[in-house]
Scaffold this motif. Structure first.
Motif, PDB file in Angstrom:
ATOM      1  N   PRO A  63       1.055   8.699   4.353  1.00 41.12           N
ATOM      2  CA  PRO A  63       0.036   9.869   5.451  1.00 41.12           C
ATOM      3  C   PRO A  63       0.070  10.761   4.231  1.00 41.12           C
ATOM      4  CG  PRO A  63       1.698   8.649   6.573  1.00 41.12           C
ATOM      5  CD  PRO A  63       2.069   7.657   5.621  1.00 41.12           C
ATOM      6  N   GLU A  64       0.801  10.880   3.837  1.00 39.39           N
ATOM      7  CA  GLU A  64       1.073  12.396   3.124  1.00 39.39           C
ATOM      8  C   GLU A  64       0.125  12.278   1.654  1.00 39.39           C
ATOM      9  OE1 GLU A  64       4.099  15.179   3.694  1.00 39.39           O
ATOM     10  OE2 GLU A  64       5.408  14.045   4.444  1.00 39.39           O
ATOM     11  N   LEU A  65       0.871  11.751   0.749  1.00 38.51           N
ATOM     12  CA  LEU A  65       0.111  10.248  -0.084  1.00 38.51           C
ATOM     13  C   LEU A  65      -1.035  10.446  -0.204  1.00 38.51           C
ATOM     14  CD1 LEU A  65       2.370   8.200  -1.942  1.00 38.51           C
ATOM     15  CD2 LEU A  65       1.591  10.425  -2.367  1.00 38.51           C
ATOM     16  N   GLU A  66      -1.935  10.283   1.019  1.00 40.36           N
ATOM     17  CA  GLU A  66      -3.580   9.705   0.681  1.00 40.36           C
ATOM     18  C   GLU A  66      -3.497  11.462   0.972  1.00 40.36           C
ATOM     19  OE1 GLU A  66      -6.475   7.881   4.158  1.00 40.36           O
ATOM     20  OE2 GLU A  66      -4.595   8.199   4.696  1.00 40.36           O
ATOM     21  N   ASP A  67      -3.607  12.491   1.919  1.00 43.20           N
ATOM     22  CA  ASP A  67      -3.673  13.383   1.972  1.00 43.20           C
ATOM     23  C   ASP A  67      -3.391  14.461   0.806  1.00 43.20           C
ATOM     24  OD1 ASP A  67      -4.659  15.634   3.403  1.00 43.20           O
ATOM     25  OD2 ASP A  67      -2.457  15.984   3.275  1.00 43.20           O
ATOM     26  N   HIS A 122      11.008   1.408   0.251  1.00 44.24           N
ATOM     27  CA  HIS A 122      11.379   1.740   0.980  1.00 44.24           C
ATOM     28  C   HIS A 122       9.967   2.034   2.469  1.00 44.24           C
ATOM     29  CE1 HIS A 122      13.634   5.588   2.775  1.00 44.24           C
ATOM     30  NE2 HIS A 122      12.401   6.562   2.520  1.00 44.24           N
ATOM     31  N   PHE A 123       8.911   1.994   1.908  1.00 47.90           N
ATOM     32  CA  PHE A 123       8.391   2.780   3.495  1.00 47.90           C
ATOM     33  C   PHE A 123       7.919   1.145   3.718  1.00 47.90           C
ATOM     34  CE2 PHE A 123       7.826   6.768   1.715  1.00 47.90           C
ATOM     35  CZ  PHE A 123       8.859   7.526   2.527  1.00 47.90           C
ATOM     36  N   VAL A 178       1.739   1.306   3.793  1.00 50.62           N
ATOM     37  CA  VAL A 178       1.341   1.318   2.112  1.00 50.62           C
ATOM     38  C   VAL A 178      -0.533   0.808   2.089  1.00 50.62           C
ATOM     39  CG1 VAL A 178       1.663   1.055  -0.255  1.00 50.62           C
ATOM     40  CG2 VAL A 178       3.375   1.537   0.571  1.00 50.62           C
ATOM     41  N   PHE A 179      -0.069  -0.721   2.555  1.00 47.33           N
ATOM     42  CA  PHE A 179      -1.378  -1.374   2.419  1.00 47.33           C
ATOM     43  C   PHE A 179      -2.613  -0.603   3.441  1.00 47.33           C
ATOM     44  CE2 PHE A 179       1.221  -5.360   0.887  1.00 47.33           C
ATOM     45  CZ  PHE A 179       0.851  -4.611  -0.200  1.00 47.33           C
ATOM     46  N   ASP A 180      -1.807  -0.209   4.463  1.00 48.95           N
ATOM     47  CA  ASP A 180      -3.192   0.485   5.255  1.00 48.95           C
ATOM     48  C   ASP A 180      -3.679   1.738   4.801  1.00 48.95           C
ATOM     49  OD1 ASP A 180      -2.031  -0.842   7.667  1.00 48.95           O
ATOM     50  OD2 ASP A 180      -0.957   0.713   8.842  1.00 48.95           O
ATOM     51  N   ARG A 181      -3.353   2.326   3.976  1.00 48.23           N
ATOM     52  CA  ARG A 181      -4.150   3.366   3.475  1.00 48.23           C
ATOM     53  C   ARG A 181      -4.374   2.838   1.711  1.00 48.23           C
ATOM     54  NH1 ARG A 181      -0.885   5.279   7.173  1.00 48.23           N
ATOM     55  NH2 ARG A 181      -1.688   7.110   8.577  1.00 48.23           N
TER      56      ARG A 181
END
Length: 315
Positions: A86-90, A110-111, A116-119
């Motif tokens: 989510p931070e990467l998306e922001d 790790h995540f 990851v695929f949600d975004r």
């Protein structure tokens, strides 16, 4: 919303300031080595950075992406924490850069793929997967898989080392000028240092020159092999993670039989003490490099991915 801060072009002078962001690095791709980022930085392959609170943001463009007009972000670095999807998306949205490149597979593991695929959509970068070897394998060269390597080294030792014609020495201010002379000759003889002939290898040769010239400043280590008084091979290594170092540069005179194999073993012996793994970087899609790296029987490949925003609305 676009950030009001601007990315700055990475330079040699930034090494001390940015070094703390790389000291607890958890990404095993060689591109996340600060000395490598500096050495490969050029007009044709620029890297930019921006400090945001406790994060170092890195932006790349140019020849390595094979789309010179496109920018991408590397994973942000922090001395103390991981950056979540989510931070990467922001971050991607605020800076209007929808793609992250050179994302190592351990970040996705790790995540979790679902997070990851949600975004982001995920695309492998097969030309930029890193070859990783166990240090003890390349020092000892045991077993049938390394028989030909041992044979080449044995013949080299008999002809050059045992007769006193060859010696291994640490790279230092005293012998770096001789190593640079050899690099120039290697470039001329192999016709591999001109951008119009092979852009990626030209960048790699530029990086070799910078790592030689600023070896101590960039906290790199190296060895050279001198034969009949002349440096005809050298290797340079830098630290990546707590268990892994990178063999950033390995150059040898191809006319001297067994020299490359001898250099490789000596690099493993002298430059990788105390770490379990040697990262020999990617093959950049060059068939000859791929064949050479595979011949040393890597214990694993570190896969590299692009992550692109699924929803690009507003970018």
């Amino acid at each position: 919303m676009m950030s009001s801060k601007s990315f700055k072009l990475l330079s040699l002078a930034d090494f001390p300031r940015l070094k703390p962001f790389f000291e607890s690095l958890r990404f095993p791709l060689a591109i996340y080595s600060l000395p490598s980022l500096i050495a490969w930085n050029s007009e044709a392959n620029p890297t930019y950075y921006l400090l945001e609170e406790d994060l170092l943001l890195l932006k790349m463009g140019g020849m390595l992406l094979r789309e010179p007009e496109r920018d991408c972000l590397l994973l942000p670095l922090s001395p103390a924490r991981d950056v979540t999807p989510p931070e990467l998306e922001d971050i991607a949205r605020r800076h209007c850069i929808p793609t992250l490149c050179f994302v190592p597979e351990n970040y996705v593991d790790h995540f979790g793929a679902s997070t990851v695929f949600d975004r982001f959509s995920l695309t492998e970068q097969p030309d930029y997967s890193d070859y990783v070897y166990r240090t003890t394998d390349l020092v000892e060269l045991r077993g049938n898989r390394y028989r030909s390597k041992r044979n080449h080294i044995s013949k080299f030792r008999k002809m050059y080392v045992e007769t006193g014609r060859a010696a291994v020495e640490a790279l230092s201010a005293a012998n770096i000028p001789d190593a640079l002379i050899f690099l120039e000759r290697w470039c001329a003889e192999n016709n591999r240092c001109h951008p119009e002939e092979n852009p990626n290898l030209a960048l790699e040769s530029q990086a070799s020159r910078i790592l030689l010239e600023y070896l101590e400043f960039l906290e790199a280590q190296g060895i050279a092999v001198r034969i009949d008084g002349e440096i005809l091979a050298f290797g340079i290594a830098t630290t990546l993670t707590g268990s892994m170092k990178i063999l950033n540069v390995e150059k040898a005179d191809a006319h001297v039989r067994g020299l490359y194999q001898f250099l490789d073993q000596e690099c493993a012996r002298h430059l990788f003490g105390g770490v379990e793994f040697i990262n020999k970087e990617s093959d950049m899609g060059v068939p000859g490099l791929a064949s050479s790296k595979k011949s040393y029987d890597p214990v694993k490949l570190i896969r590299s991915y692009e992550m692109s925003l699924r929803n690009r609305a507003g970018i």
